[in-house]
Design an enzyme around this catalytic site. Sequence first.
Site, mmCIF file in Angstrom:
data_model
loop_
_atom_site.group_PDB
_atom_site.id
_atom_site.type_symbol
_atom_site.label_atom_id
_atom_site.label_comp_id
_atom_site.label_asym_id
_atom_site.label_seq_id
_atom_site.Cartn_x
_atom_site.Cartn_y
_atom_site.Cartn_z
ATOM 1 N N GLY A 93 0.840 -1.195 0.000
ATOM 2 C CA GLY A 93 0.000 0.000 0.000
ATOM 3 C C GLY A 93 0.869 1.236 0.000
ATOM 4 O O GLY A 93 2.032 1.199 0.404
ATOM 5 N N GLY A 141 0.050 -4.800 0.992
ATOM 6 C CA GLY A 141 -1.177 -4.556 0.240
ATOM 7 C C GLY A 141 -1.294 -5.375 -1.034
ATOM 8 O O GLY A 141 -2.394 -5.719 -1.466
ATOM 9 N N GLU A 164 5.343 -5.731 7.678
ATOM 10 C CA GLU A 164 4.766 -4.600 8.422
ATOM 11 C C GLU A 164 5.397 -4.334 9.777
ATOM 12 O O GLU A 164 5.413 -3.203 10.246
ATOM 13 C CB GLU A 164 3.257 -4.794 8.598
ATOM 14 C CG GLU A 164 2.449 -4.575 7.330
ATOM 15 C CD GLU A 164 2.447 -5.789 6.411
ATOM 16 O OE1 GLU A 164 1.872 -5.688 5.322
ATOM 17 O OE2 GLU A 164 3.029 -6.832 6.764
ATOM 18 N N ASP A 172 -1.542 -6.728 8.106
ATOM 19 C CA ASP A 172 -2.986 -6.533 7.944
ATOM 20 C C ASP A 172 -3.477 -7.133 6.626
ATOM 21 O O ASP A 172 -3.057 -8.209 6.254
ATOM 22 C CB ASP A 172 -3.340 -5.046 8.100
ATOM 23 C CG ASP A 172 -2.748 -4.176 7.006
ATOM 24 O OD1 ASP A 172 -1.721 -4.554 6.400
ATOM 25 O OD2 ASP A 172 -3.309 -3.083 6.747
#
Length: 339
Positions: A93, A141, A164, A172
């Site tokens: 992301g 992402g 992450e 996530d």
Amino acid sequence: QHGPLPPLIISLTSDMFPVSVLHQMSSHAEPEVLLEKVGRAGVITMNRPKVLNALNLTMIRQIYPQLKKWESDNETDIVIIKGAGDKAFCAGGDIRAVTEAGKVGDSLAQDFFREEYILNNAIGSYRKPYIALIDGITMGGGVGLSVHGRFRVATEKTLFAMPETAIGLFPDVGGGYFLPRLQGKLGLFLALTGFRLKGRDVQRAGVATHFVESKKIPDLQKELVDLKSPSAEDVSRVLDSYQSQVRSQETLSKMSPTSLKITLKQLQAGASLSLQDVLVMEYRLSQACMRGYDFYEGVRAVLVDKDQNPKWNPSTLEEVSDQMVEQCFSSLGEKDLTL
């Protein structure tokens, strides 16, 4: 469409930028995601190769409604998602934009995650075959756009990670779902360390469903697009036919049937034995192999004549009786190993 640039800007820009960049600064900036119909396939291409196809909110807002539309229309059979350029599927992301927004209380900090997770869920519950061609860097992402889909095709160029924890976040995009479902504690290891899996290991770990050589991806895509109203099984069959994977079944068929049965029992027994008891058991097995036929034949075929063509006896698993296996494990009396 904007009119021509005013002369001042032209003189500034033409000295500062190559023509290609100038071209993008006009009204023809490259779209960040390409959404096209090819035959009866919907094809999504993340199109920011210079930033490894990082996913931003604009892209999420284009991909999600298009996915929903394709899912319900009768003209679309499958969806293929891939990344532009030869380096990345999607490296994650666009996190910098999110932290910048967080600092100034901009709503992007909520919107990005909310809409990204809604997209992850749409992929996870998609009713048509969804095929992610993860031919390159696939992290964070990018994993969310692929791993929840029915088919994930890795190549030798795939580099997977959930990195992450290194940036003060957590894995996530549904990491809490797919990571603990990988074998053993592999998911926990990948989640805590951000460890990178490469190439075939991405499939071995269960992150990808298939492994195909990168050079075959264009042919694979063409064959998928040409399928006539395919079921998930039809898509599976095509992907299987491109798999350059040594099937474990093929591997096992080359092995000594006696060795396979002995080894299965050895590991089942050894799971609850001490090291000393295992070594006593294995000494019995070693002597059974010395009394038997296959060990001599195997060494001949692999190490002596090197024809790689052993003639096992018995030649099939069915012919290796439980009694034959039991005998290999029986005590050697005073000849047993003592530790």
